[in-house]
Structures are given as C-alpha cells and as structure tokens.
Design a protein around this motif. Structure first.
Motif, mmCIF file in Angstrom:
data_model
loop_
_atom_site.group_PDB
_atom_site.id
_atom_site.type_symbol
_atom_site.label_atom_id
_atom_site.label_comp_id
_atom_site.label_asym_id
_atom_site.label_seq_id
_atom_site.Cartn_x
_atom_site.Cartn_y
_atom_site.Cartn_z
ATOM 1 N N GLU A 127 95.541 -22.133 12.766
ATOM 2 C CA GLU A 127 94.513 -21.314 12.128
ATOM 3 C C GLU A 127 93.391 -20.989 13.108
ATOM 4 O O GLU A 127 92.894 -19.859 13.156
ATOM 5 C CB GLU A 127 93.949 -22.052 10.910
ATOM 6 C CG GLU A 127 92.863 -21.304 10.160
ATOM 7 C CD GLU A 127 93.342 -20.035 9.493
ATOM 8 O OE1 GLU A 127 92.496 -19.163 9.215
ATOM 9 O OE2 GLU A 127 94.552 -19.906 9.254
ATOM 10 N N ARG A 131 92.367 -17.199 14.406
ATOM 11 C CA ARG A 131 90.995 -16.689 14.246
ATOM 12 C C ARG A 131 90.416 -16.218 15.576
ATOM 13 O O ARG A 131 89.713 -15.198 15.636
ATOM 14 C CB ARG A 131 90.098 -17.760 13.629
ATOM 15 C CG ARG A 131 90.422 -18.064 12.172
ATOM 16 C CD ARG A 131 89.421 -19.008 11.563
ATOM 17 N NE ARG A 131 89.719 -19.265 10.161
ATOM 18 C CZ ARG A 131 88.930 -19.923 9.328
ATOM 19 N NH1 ARG A 131 87.758 -20.399 9.764
ATOM 20 N NH2 ARG A 131 89.282 -20.119 8.074
ATOM 21 N N TYR A 235 88.562 -13.956 6.069
ATOM 22 C CA TYR A 235 87.963 -14.400 7.329
ATOM 23 C C TYR A 235 86.962 -13.372 7.856
ATOM 24 O O TYR A 235 85.867 -13.727 8.296
ATOM 25 C CB TYR A 235 89.043 -14.659 8.380
ATOM 26 C CG TYR A 235 88.470 -14.967 9.746
ATOM 27 C CD1 TYR A 235 87.753 -16.142 9.957
ATOM 28 C CD2 TYR A 235 88.616 -14.077 10.809
ATOM 29 C CE1 TYR A 235 87.191 -16.428 11.188
ATOM 30 C CE2 TYR A 235 88.069 -14.358 12.051
ATOM 31 C CZ TYR A 235 87.353 -15.527 12.241
ATOM 32 O OH TYR A 235 86.789 -15.801 13.459
ATOM 33 N N THR A 238 83.713 -13.572 6.011
ATOM 34 C CA THR A 238 82.902 -14.729 6.403
ATOM 35 C C THR A 238 82.229 -14.488 7.758
ATOM 36 O O THR A 238 81.096 -14.928 7.986
ATOM 37 C CB THR A 238 83.762 -16.000 6.490
ATOM 38 O OG1 THR A 238 84.823 -15.812 7.431
ATOM 39 C CG2 THR A 238 84.339 -16.348 5.126
#
Length: 241
Positions: A127, A131, A235, A238
């Motif tokens: 993950e 990202r 994502y 955020t």
C-alpha cells in the motif's frame, strides 16, 4: 480397463499442462514490469538515463502488451463473458457481484484495522509503495489500478487457476492465497508484513468465490476495478484535504 487408464492419464496430462500455464502466467505478471529495462539494455540504451516521461510511456506500452497477451490466451472466455455480463441483465449482474465484494471489503477493513492497531498505524508495504507511485505518476497509476490490474490479475489469478481444479475449496484457497501473497511478497520489507496476507487474501478469496458462483470473469473484473478506483479516489481526497 485400458481405455479407463488412458482417460485418467489424459486428465492428469491436461491438469499438469494447465498448471504449468498458470504458474508461468503468475511468474510472468510478477516480472513483467522489468521487460522495458531488459529490452532497452538489449538495444544498448541505459534505462536509468531515460526521462521519466519516456519511462512511463514504455511502462504503459508494456502494460498494454500484457493485457493483449492475456486476452489473446483467454479470448473465448473473455469475449463470451463480456457479452453475457453486459447484456439486458447488467444491473442484476452488478448487484450480485457487489454483494460479495462488500463481504470481502468488510473483512479486509476489519482485519486492516486490527493489524494497524497491533503495528501502530503502519501501512502495508504494498500500500505504501502504491501511494508513493500515485504521488509521482497519478495518471499512469490510475490506468494501472483501474484497468491494467483488474484485467490481468483476474485473468491470471482467477481464470487460469480455475482451469487447474474443479474442486471449489481448493480453487478458492489457491486463488485467494496466491493473489494475497503476490500483493504482500512483492514488496515485503519484514516478516511482520506477512500479517497483511489476511486482508489481501480475504479479498482474493471473495473474488475467487464470486467467479466460482458466476462463472463469468467480468463479475470479478468489474468489482476489482471498482475497488481499486474507490481506493484511488479515497486516497486522493485525503491528500487534497
């Protein structure tokens, strides 16, 4: 009796052949990203010296090539399932598929929360790597997550493995475990990262069960694409906020 032995031998031979094909495709999908590096080296170009734009372009072409190869291998299933899934009962197919996805997602979220508490909010290595790539190459990663991964991973980890065995439980375990293992081992930093097999495998088991129930690869391609798209959007929100 002789005919029966011949038939059994033929069945074993087919299983072995399909197992070799499946294993080869799993290995292929794991190492496919280094193909541009190898090809540029063969023609005498230093891959490291290339600009990021060219690297992304080569990676994009490389991804399209693998998609094309897998669709070519499973073209009968791919186009038959596409036609059957996107017919007049599309809404029913989507609702049925998403029902199972919600179960897998719930298990994934709960297990992730428990692991996060144990490890002190530590992200899974996979993950974290994803990202970082999204931050650097957002458009390319959108393609990777929303198109490339759903098609290639479902054809390899769902379709190819289903060809090996007709046993429901063996299939679901193999498909889910290999799928989860690939996402963990490919970016493994420590043994503690193996805990993330639980959330990744739970989603893999769910997709495998869904494919077993529907016998339509687009049921899993669709929810896989939606899952990745939702994760990407979440994502990005955020990051922006």
């Amino acid at each position: 009796m002789k005919k029966e032995k011949t038939n059994n031998f033929d069945k074993i031979e087919k299983i072995i052949t399909k197992s070799i094909i499946s294993l080869s495709l799993i290995c292929l999908i794991l190492i496919w990203s280094i193909v541009p590096v190898i090809l540029t080296k063969i023609i005498g170009i230093d891959y490291k010296e290339l600009s990021n734009i060219i690297k992304v372009f080569l990676a994009f072409l490389n991804d399209l090539l693998l998609i094309g190869i897998l669709i070519l291998i499973y073209r009968k299933t791919f186009f038959k399932d596409f036609k059957n899934f996107f017919n007049q009962d599309l809404g029913k197919h989507i609702l049925y598929s998403f029902k199972y996805w919600i179960v897998g997602l719930t298990i994934m979220i709960v297990s992730n929360c428990i692991i996060s508490i144990i490890l002190g909010n530590q992200l899974a290595a996979n993950e974290k790597a994803v990202r970082e790539l999204i931050d650097t190459y957002p458009i390319y990663m959108a393609f990777q997550l929303m198109i490339y991964a759903p098609i290639t991973e479902e054809l390899v980890f769902r379709k190819s493995i289903k060809n090996i065995t007709s046993n429901q439980y063996i299939y679901i375990f193999l498909s889910g475990f290999i799928f989860g293992g690939m996402h963990v081992i490919s970016s493994l930093n420590s043994f503690i990262d193996l805990l993330y097999l639980i959330p990744y495998c739970s989603l893999g088991f769910t997709f495998a069960y869904l494919y077993h129930k529907t016998d339509n690869i687009f049921s899993t391609i669709t929810v896989h694409a939606f899952h990745n798209t939702l994760a990407l959007i979440t994502y990005l929100i955020t990051v922006i906020s």
